[in-house]
Design a protein around this motif. Sequence first.
Motif, PDB file in Angstrom:
ATOM      1  N   LYS A  49     -27.873  11.958  -6.938  1.00 35.74           N
ATOM      2  CA  LYS A  49     -28.025  10.786  -6.077  1.00 35.74           C
ATOM      3  C   LYS A  49     -29.430  10.236  -6.279  1.00 35.74           C
ATOM      4  CE  LYS A  49     -24.979  12.353  -2.399  1.00 35.74           C
ATOM      5  NZ  LYS A  49     -24.906  12.756  -0.998  1.00 35.74           N
ATOM      6  N   VAL A  50     -29.521   8.923  -6.401  1.00 32.48           N
ATOM      7  CA  VAL A  50     -30.822   8.278  -6.580  1.00 32.48           C
ATOM      8  C   VAL A  50     -30.910   7.053  -5.687  1.00 32.48           C
ATOM      9  CG1 VAL A  50     -31.112   9.089  -8.967  1.00 32.48           C
ATOM     10  CG2 VAL A  50     -30.011   6.882  -8.538  1.00 32.48           C
ATOM     11  N   ILE A  76     -35.440  -3.457 -15.190  1.00 30.26           N
ATOM     12  CA  ILE A  76     -35.569  -4.046 -13.853  1.00 30.26           C
ATOM     13  C   ILE A  76     -36.094  -3.034 -12.837  1.00 30.26           C
ATOM     14  CG2 ILE A  76     -33.802  -5.793 -14.245  1.00 30.26           C
ATOM     15  CD1 ILE A  76     -31.904  -3.989 -12.575  1.00 30.26           C
ATOM     16  N   GLY A  77     -36.368  -1.832 -13.297  1.00 30.52           N
ATOM     17  CA  GLY A  77     -36.874  -0.785 -12.422  1.00 30.52           C
ATOM     18  C   GLY A  77     -36.936   0.531 -13.163  1.00 30.52           C
ATOM     19  N   THR A  78     -37.185   1.586 -12.426  1.00 35.65           N
ATOM     20  CA  THR A  78     -37.267   2.909 -13.021  1.00 35.65           C
ATOM     21  C   THR A  78     -36.708   3.963 -12.074  1.00 35.65           C
ATOM     22  OG1 THR A  78     -38.731   4.546 -14.061  1.00 35.65           O
ATOM     23  CG2 THR A  78     -39.621   3.316 -12.186  1.00 35.65           C
ATOM     24  N   LEU A  79     -36.224   5.034 -12.665  1.00 35.76           N
ATOM     25  CA  LEU A  79     -35.804   6.209 -11.889  1.00 35.76           C
ATOM     26  C   LEU A  79     -36.700   7.395 -12.235  1.00 35.76           C
ATOM     27  CD1 LEU A  79     -31.898   6.031 -11.985  1.00 35.76           C
ATOM     28  CD2 LEU A  79     -33.464   5.289 -10.180  1.00 35.76           C
ATOM     29  N   GLU A  80     -37.926   7.106 -12.643  1.00 36.15           N
ATOM     30  CA  GLU A  80     -38.884   8.163 -12.968  1.00 36.15           C
ATOM     31  C   GLU A  80     -39.019   9.147 -11.807  1.00 36.15           C
ATOM     32  OE1 GLU A  80     -41.497  10.578 -14.836  1.00 36.15           O
ATOM     33  OE2 GLU A  80     -40.527   8.888 -15.827  1.00 36.15           O
ATOM     34  N   HIS A  81     -38.887   8.665 -10.584  1.00 35.51           N
ATOM     35  CA  HIS A  81     -38.982   9.543  -9.407  1.00 35.51           C
ATOM     36  C   HIS A  81     -37.867  10.589  -9.371  1.00 35.51           C
ATOM     37  CE1 HIS A  81     -36.296   6.267  -8.146  1.00 35.51           C
ATOM     38  NE2 HIS A  81     -35.723   7.170  -7.373  1.00 35.51           N
ATOM     39  N   ALA A  82     -36.789  10.363 -10.116  1.00 39.73           N
ATOM     40  CA  ALA A  82     -35.658  11.301 -10.155  1.00 39.73           C
ATOM     41  C   ALA A  82     -35.596  12.049 -11.487  1.00 39.73           C
ATOM     42  CB  ALA A  82     -34.354  10.548  -9.911  1.00 39.73           C
ATOM     43  N   ARG A  83     -36.694  12.065 -12.197  1.00 40.47           N
ATOM     44  CA  ARG A  83     -36.761  12.672 -13.531  1.00 40.47           C
ATOM     45  C   ARG A  83     -36.176  14.084 -13.560  1.00 40.47           C
ATOM     46  NH1 ARG A  83     -39.990  16.027 -16.542  1.00 40.47           N
ATOM     47  NH2 ARG A  83     -40.466  15.333 -18.663  1.00 40.47           N
ATOM     48  N   ASP A  84     -36.621  14.957 -12.673  1.00 40.50           N
ATOM     49  CA  ASP A  84     -36.173  16.351 -12.694  1.00 40.50           C
ATOM     50  C   ASP A  84     -34.668  16.462 -12.467  1.00 40.50           C
ATOM     51  OD1 ASP A  84     -38.765  17.153 -13.177  1.00 40.50           O
ATOM     52  OD2 ASP A  84     -39.159  17.739 -11.098  1.00 40.50           O
ATOM     53  N   GLU A  85     -34.133  15.700 -11.511  1.00 42.36           N
ATOM     54  CA  GLU A  85     -32.697  15.744 -11.238  1.00 42.36           C
ATOM     55  C   GLU A  85     -31.891  15.225 -12.428  1.00 42.36           C
ATOM     56  OE1 GLU A  85     -35.030  14.433  -9.271  1.00 42.36           O
ATOM     57  OE2 GLU A  85     -34.684  15.012  -7.195  1.00 42.36           O
TER      58      GLU A  85
END
Length: 97
Positions: A49-50, A76-85
Motif C-alpha cells: 500500500k502506498v 508526476i511524483g515519486t514513491l521513494e518513500h516506499a522504497r523498502d516495501e
Amino acid sequence: MAQFDVFKLKSGIFVVDLQTDLIGIEASRIVAPLRGQGAYTAFPGLTPKVEFADQTWIVRVQELASVTGKELGDPIGTLEHARDELKRALDILIDGF
C-alpha cells in the motif's frame, strides 16, 4: 527517469518505475501499476500500500510490464518513500520470500 518515479500513461493508469538507474537503459523501463485500494485483491508483502496524490493505492508488482521511455513521458511524483516495501515486493515476486 528515476527508480520509483510515478508516471501517468495515456490510458490514465498510474505506474511506478521499478528499474534501477545504474544500468543506464532509458529506452524501456520496468513498471508496475498502481491500483485503487479495494478494487483489486491485495496480497501481504506482494502488493504494498502506498500514498500518492492524496489517495491510498496498492502496487500490483505481479503485473510488471516493460514500457518505452517515450510512453512514460515526464514523472508526476515519486514513491521513494516506499522504497523498502517495493523492493521487498520484488523479492517476494522473484524469490518467493
